[in-house]
Design an enzyme around this catalytic site. Sequence first.
Site, PDB file in Angstrom:
ATOM      1  N   GLU A 105       2.350  14.920   8.996  1.00  0.00           N
ATOM      2  CA  GLU A 105       1.641  14.930   7.469  1.00  0.00           C
ATOM      3  C   GLU A 105       0.089  15.160   7.423  1.00  0.00           C
ATOM      4  O   GLU A 105       0.023  13.767   8.128  1.00  0.00           O
ATOM      5  CB  GLU A 105       2.588  14.573   6.509  1.00  0.00           C
ATOM      6  CG  GLU A 105       2.208  15.338   5.077  1.00  0.00           C
ATOM      7  CD  GLU A 105       2.766  14.890   4.058  1.00  0.00           C
ATOM      8  OE1 GLU A 105       2.214  13.793   3.881  1.00  0.00           O
ATOM      9  OE2 GLU A 105       3.352  15.697   2.760  1.00  0.00           O
TER      10      GLU A 105
ATOM     11  N   LYS B 159       2.919   4.150 -13.232  1.00  0.00           N
ATOM     12  CA  LYS B 159       2.000   3.230 -12.678  1.00  0.00           C
ATOM     13  C   LYS B 159       1.452   4.853 -12.319  1.00  0.00           C
ATOM     14  O   LYS B 159       1.915   5.392 -10.971  1.00  0.00           O
ATOM     15  CB  LYS B 159       2.056   2.230 -11.556  1.00  0.00           C
ATOM     16  CG  LYS B 159       0.944   1.473 -11.058  1.00  0.00           C
ATOM     17  CD  LYS B 159       1.107   1.833  -9.805  1.00  0.00           C
ATOM     18  CE  LYS B 159       1.050   2.402  -8.667  1.00  0.00           C
ATOM     19  NZ  LYS B 159      -1.138   2.513  -8.339  1.00  0.00           N
TER      20      LYS B 159
ATOM     21  N   GLY C 110      -3.067   0.374 -12.025  1.00  0.00           N
ATOM     22  CA  GLY C 110      -3.807  -0.464 -11.292  1.00  0.00           C
ATOM     23  C   GLY C 110      -3.207   0.379  -9.502  1.00  0.00           C
ATOM     24  O   GLY C 110      -2.985   1.354  -9.293  1.00  0.00           O
TER      25      GLY C 110
ATOM     26  N   VAL D 191       0.320  -3.208  -8.553  1.00  0.00           N
ATOM     27  CA  VAL D 191       1.298  -2.979  -9.851  1.00  0.00           C
ATOM     28  C   VAL D 191       2.842  -2.842  -9.234  1.00  0.00           C
ATOM     29  O   VAL D 191       3.731  -2.530  -9.972  1.00  0.00           O
ATOM     30  CB  VAL D 191       0.424  -2.014 -10.567  1.00  0.00           C
ATOM     31  CG1 VAL D 191       1.369  -1.570 -12.198  1.00  0.00           C
ATOM     32  CG2 VAL D 191      -0.850  -2.374 -11.164  1.00  0.00           C
ATOM     33  N   GLY D 192       1.976  -1.623  -8.360  1.00  0.00           N
ATOM     34  CA  GLY D 192       3.377  -0.871  -7.796  1.00  0.00           C
ATOM     35  C   GLY D 192       4.586  -1.449  -7.007  1.00  0.00           C
ATOM     36  O   GLY D 192       5.805  -0.992  -7.948  1.00  0.00           O
TER      37      GLY D 192
ATOM     38  N   GLY E 123      -1.370  -0.401  -5.833  1.00  0.00           N
ATOM     39  CA  GLY E 123      -0.066  -0.037  -4.921  1.00  0.00           C
ATOM     40  C   GLY E 123       0.630  -1.057  -5.194  1.00  0.00           C
ATOM     41  O   GLY E 123       1.301  -1.469  -5.385  1.00  0.00           O
ATOM     42  N   PRO E 124      -0.020  -1.743  -4.496  1.00  0.00           N
ATOM     43  CA  PRO E 124       0.000  -3.156  -3.582  1.00  0.00           C
ATOM     44  C   PRO E 124       0.356  -4.115  -4.255  1.00  0.00           C
ATOM     45  O   PRO E 124       0.896  -4.957  -4.718  1.00  0.00           O
ATOM     46  CB  PRO E 124      -1.238  -3.743  -2.474  1.00  0.00           C
ATOM     47  CG  PRO E 124      -1.716  -2.455  -2.109  1.00  0.00           C
ATOM     48  CD  PRO E 124      -0.973  -1.614  -3.138  1.00  0.00           C
TER      49      PRO E 124
ATOM     50  N   CYS F 286       2.871  18.835  -0.968  1.00  0.00           N
ATOM     51  CA  CYS F 286       3.445  18.133  -0.043  1.00  0.00           C
ATOM     52  C   CYS F 286       4.306  19.162   0.490  1.00  0.00           C
ATOM     53  O   CYS F 286       4.796  19.186   1.607  1.00  0.00           O
ATOM     54  CB  CYS F 286       4.809  17.070  -0.718  1.00  0.00           C
ATOM     55  SG  CYS F 286       5.068  17.530  -2.455  1.00  0.00           S
TER      56      CYS F 286
ATOM     57  N   GLU G  71      10.217  11.428  -3.509  1.00  0.00           N
ATOM     58  CA  GLU G  71       9.972  12.353  -3.021  1.00  0.00           C
ATOM     59  C   GLU G  71       8.889  12.312  -1.807  1.00  0.00           C
ATOM     60  O   GLU G  71       7.913  11.814  -2.508  1.00  0.00           O
ATOM     61  CB  GLU G  71       9.876  12.846  -4.149  1.00  0.00           C
ATOM     62  CG  GLU G  71      10.372  13.274  -5.588  1.00  0.00           C
ATOM     63  CD  GLU G  71      11.544  14.767  -4.838  1.00  0.00           C
ATOM     64  OE1 GLU G  71      11.532  14.805  -3.729  1.00  0.00           O
ATOM     65  OE2 GLU G  71      12.464  14.660  -6.104  1.00  0.00           O
TER      66      GLU G  71
HETATM   67  P1  NAD Z   1       0.549   6.878  -1.275  1.00  0.00           P
HETATM   68  O1  NAD Z   1       2.240   6.162  -1.025  1.00  0.00           O
HETATM   69  O2  NAD Z   1       0.140   5.846  -0.846  1.00  0.00           O
HETATM   70  O3  NAD Z   1       1.140   6.704  -2.772  1.00  0.00           O
HETATM   71  C1  NAD Z   1       1.316   6.671  -4.446  1.00  0.00           C
HETATM   72  C2  NAD Z   1       2.003   6.207  -5.104  1.00  0.00           C
HETATM   73  O4  NAD Z   1       2.409   4.594  -4.311  1.00  0.00           O
HETATM   74  C3  NAD Z   1       0.246   5.525  -5.726  1.00  0.00           C
HETATM   75  O5  NAD Z   1       0.525   5.067  -6.932  1.00  0.00           O
HETATM   76  C4  NAD Z   1       0.135   4.415  -4.568  1.00  0.00           C
HETATM   77  O6  NAD Z   1      -0.731   3.418  -6.097  1.00  0.00           O
HETATM   78  C5  NAD Z   1       1.805   3.536  -4.786  1.00  0.00           C
HETATM   79  N1  NAD Z   1       1.625   2.776  -4.144  1.00  0.00           N
HETATM   80  C6  NAD Z   1       0.606   2.469  -2.254  1.00  0.00           C
HETATM   81  N2  NAD Z   1       1.392   1.183  -2.303  1.00  0.00           N
HETATM   82  C7  NAD Z   1       2.595   0.968  -2.803  1.00  0.00           C
HETATM   83  C8  NAD Z   1       3.325  -0.646  -2.593  1.00  0.00           C
HETATM   84  N3  NAD Z   1       3.334  -1.221  -1.447  1.00  0.00           N
HETATM   85  N4  NAD Z   1       4.415  -0.981  -3.161  1.00  0.00           N
HETATM   86  C9  NAD Z   1       4.445   0.211  -4.393  1.00  0.00           C
HETATM   87  N5  NAD Z   1       3.510   1.252  -4.988  1.00  0.00           N
HETATM   88  C10 NAD Z   1       2.900   1.685  -3.951  1.00  0.00           C
HETATM   89  O7  NAD Z   1       1.445   8.585  -1.452  1.00  0.00           O
HETATM   90  P2  NAD Z   1      -0.266   9.199  -2.166  1.00  0.00           P
HETATM   91  O8  NAD Z   1      -1.483   8.741  -0.778  1.00  0.00           O
HETATM   92  O9  NAD Z   1      -0.677   8.954  -3.106  1.00  0.00           O
HETATM   93  O10 NAD Z   1       0.222  10.630  -1.819  1.00  0.00           O
HETATM   94  C11 NAD Z   1      -0.199  11.236  -0.996  1.00  0.00           C
HETATM   95  C12 NAD Z   1       1.979  11.338   0.290  1.00  0.00           C
HETATM   96  O11 NAD Z   1       2.392  11.425  -1.233  1.00  0.00           O
HETATM   97  C13 NAD Z   1       1.493  12.769   0.970  1.00  0.00           C
HETATM   98  O12 NAD Z   1       2.463  11.650   2.128  1.00  0.00           O
HETATM   99  C14 NAD Z   1       2.956  13.335   0.062  1.00  0.00           C
HETATM  100  O13 NAD Z   1       3.217  14.132   0.398  1.00  0.00           O
HETATM  101  C15 NAD Z   1       3.331  12.856  -0.657  1.00  0.00           C
HETATM  102  N6  NAD Z   1       3.684  13.779  -1.614  1.00  0.00           N
HETATM  103  C16 NAD Z   1       4.995  14.175  -2.354  1.00  0.00           C
HETATM  104  C17 NAD Z   1       5.371  14.430  -3.009  1.00  0.00           C
HETATM  105  C18 NAD Z   1       7.442  14.772  -3.064  1.00  0.00           C
HETATM  106  O14 NAD Z   1       7.570  15.558  -4.071  1.00  0.00           O
HETATM  107  N7  NAD Z   1       7.592  15.543  -2.492  1.00  0.00           N
HETATM  108  C19 NAD Z   1       4.630  15.466  -3.764  1.00  0.00           C
HETATM  109  C20 NAD Z   1       3.256  14.688  -3.737  1.00  0.00           C
HETATM  110  C21 NAD Z   1       2.916  14.067  -2.766  1.00  0.00           C
END
Ligand code: NAD
Length: 472
Positions: A379, A171, A202, A207-208, A204-205, A280, A246
């Site tokens: 962050e 996803k 889709g 499909v994730g 996060g809430p 990140c 990550e």
């Molecule tokens: P996010 O956590 O909002 O979303 C990441 C993914 O998770 C998306 O696909 C989203 O749809 C899904 N998601 C959201 N809520 C969910 C839930 N309740 N259950 C399952 N899946 C869900 O993060 P973002 O805003 O897309 O990305 C930014 C963040 O990612 C920053 O904090 C950044 O530091 C971090 N990041 C970390 C790394 C690393 O390798 N450490 C790399 C890139 C980004």
Amino acid sequence: MDLARTDFYLDGAWVAAGGGETVAVHNPATEEVVAAVPAGTAADVERAVAAARAAFPGWADAAPADRAACLDRLHAALTARTDEIARTVALELGTPLRVATRVQAGLPLTVLRGYVELAAAPPADETIGNSLVVREPVGVVGAITPWNYPLHQVVAKLAPALAAGCTVVLKPSELTPLTAYLLFDAVHEAGFPPGVVNLVTGTGPVVGEAIAAHPDVDLVSFTGSTATGRRISHLAADRIARVTLELGGKSANVVLDDADLAAAVKVGVGNAFLNSGQTCTAWTRLLVHHERYDEALALAAGATAGYRLGDPFDPATRLGPLVSAAQRDRVHEHVARGLADGGRLVAGGPDAPLPDRGHFVAPTVIADVDPDSALAQEEVFGPVLAVMAFHDEDEAVSIANNSRYGLAGAVWSADTDRALRVARRMRTGAVDINGAPFNPLAPFGGYKQSGLGRELGRHGLAEFLQVKAIQR
Ligand code: NAD
């Protein structure tokens, strides 16, 4: 050009999404809707996981050379799409095209090439006393990825999982799904056995969560925010499923008194502002010896002035927009709070000129930031650099480690032994000395709330393997 996609990739074929609901994709530089993709449901995840489960025994038993050959064909199919990938990332994320070509499209190809080789030569069995220790694929992997490096983050999961013999349900982020569709065009062309790799788009809430909570998903590999990582961990804990995370970062760039200051600040500013600060590993805290602090601030202001904001497709642009209006507003709030908490504006800031439209934030440098303040601790995920002074090595290390994150960092010193000593004391998954290049084969991942597990290279492959001891 019609960029809309209407299908999921399930069991080796493009399958029309049934639900009718879609997620709009925006161009953050123009704020226009450029496409829509299907909003999947738990039922779509069910189909994808069933396909991955059915494909698992065959893929797990395939000869390593056959898995490597599939990955090699994927590499060729992706390479043929390099320009299209770079343009798509520039469109849906706003990364300037030159950076999108080199980093967003180029890096995943390097990572994938490494896994073609690792797939062909998996870790050998070991003998420990009377035990034969063998490694076996974990099973079905649920991969959930963010928007800031939309191809790299997917490839960093998909490639080692497939090399290890796992099958995958992906996803991608709902903000940048078009790049994932290009990857799956390449997956289809590469001819993986049906069910080995599946795509459901889709939110996060919906499909994730369905992936993270699914009883038949053996490992959830997640990249994204710490808050979502925590939620996914809770969902996976119910069935003791493996999780690799990550997450976020607040990395420190430590510039010791004997450093090449001009290089340290120039490279440091470039690192902090890469991808508009939506990285990140960004070194978002610049820590400078107090005797060289004013000089460093002048250098940082000069370097920042060279970052031209604008259209990601214009070759003169060095900084694109942020991915969304929400992200831009969050970054503006961080800047306002940083200044209210006593930070001193050195460059950029809330009144700096911006393009007429698009989710832009001016590259901003704030000095005299209190190491305990929100700007030093949270962050920001935007082009904002917080600068702080230190008096000696111990204080530098203590400020660097004063974070709930521990993803990356840097040290600069004319004495590389001294830099290495400081690097060893930093509680973080990676440290670069004197601007050393990124190594795509080195383990990548975080200490503390920056995550669990490692990606990339053979350490990344190991996350997708179980270890079995057979006594004889
Ligand atoms: P996010 O956590 O909002 O979303 C990441 C993914 O998770 C998306 O696909 C989203 O749809 C899904 N998601 C959201 N809520 C969910 C839930 N309740 N259950 C399952 N899946 C869900 O993060 P973002 O805003 O897309 O990305 C930014 C963040 O990612 C920053 O904090 C950044 O530091 C971090 N990041 C970390 C790394 C690393 O390798 N450490 C790399 C890139 C980004």
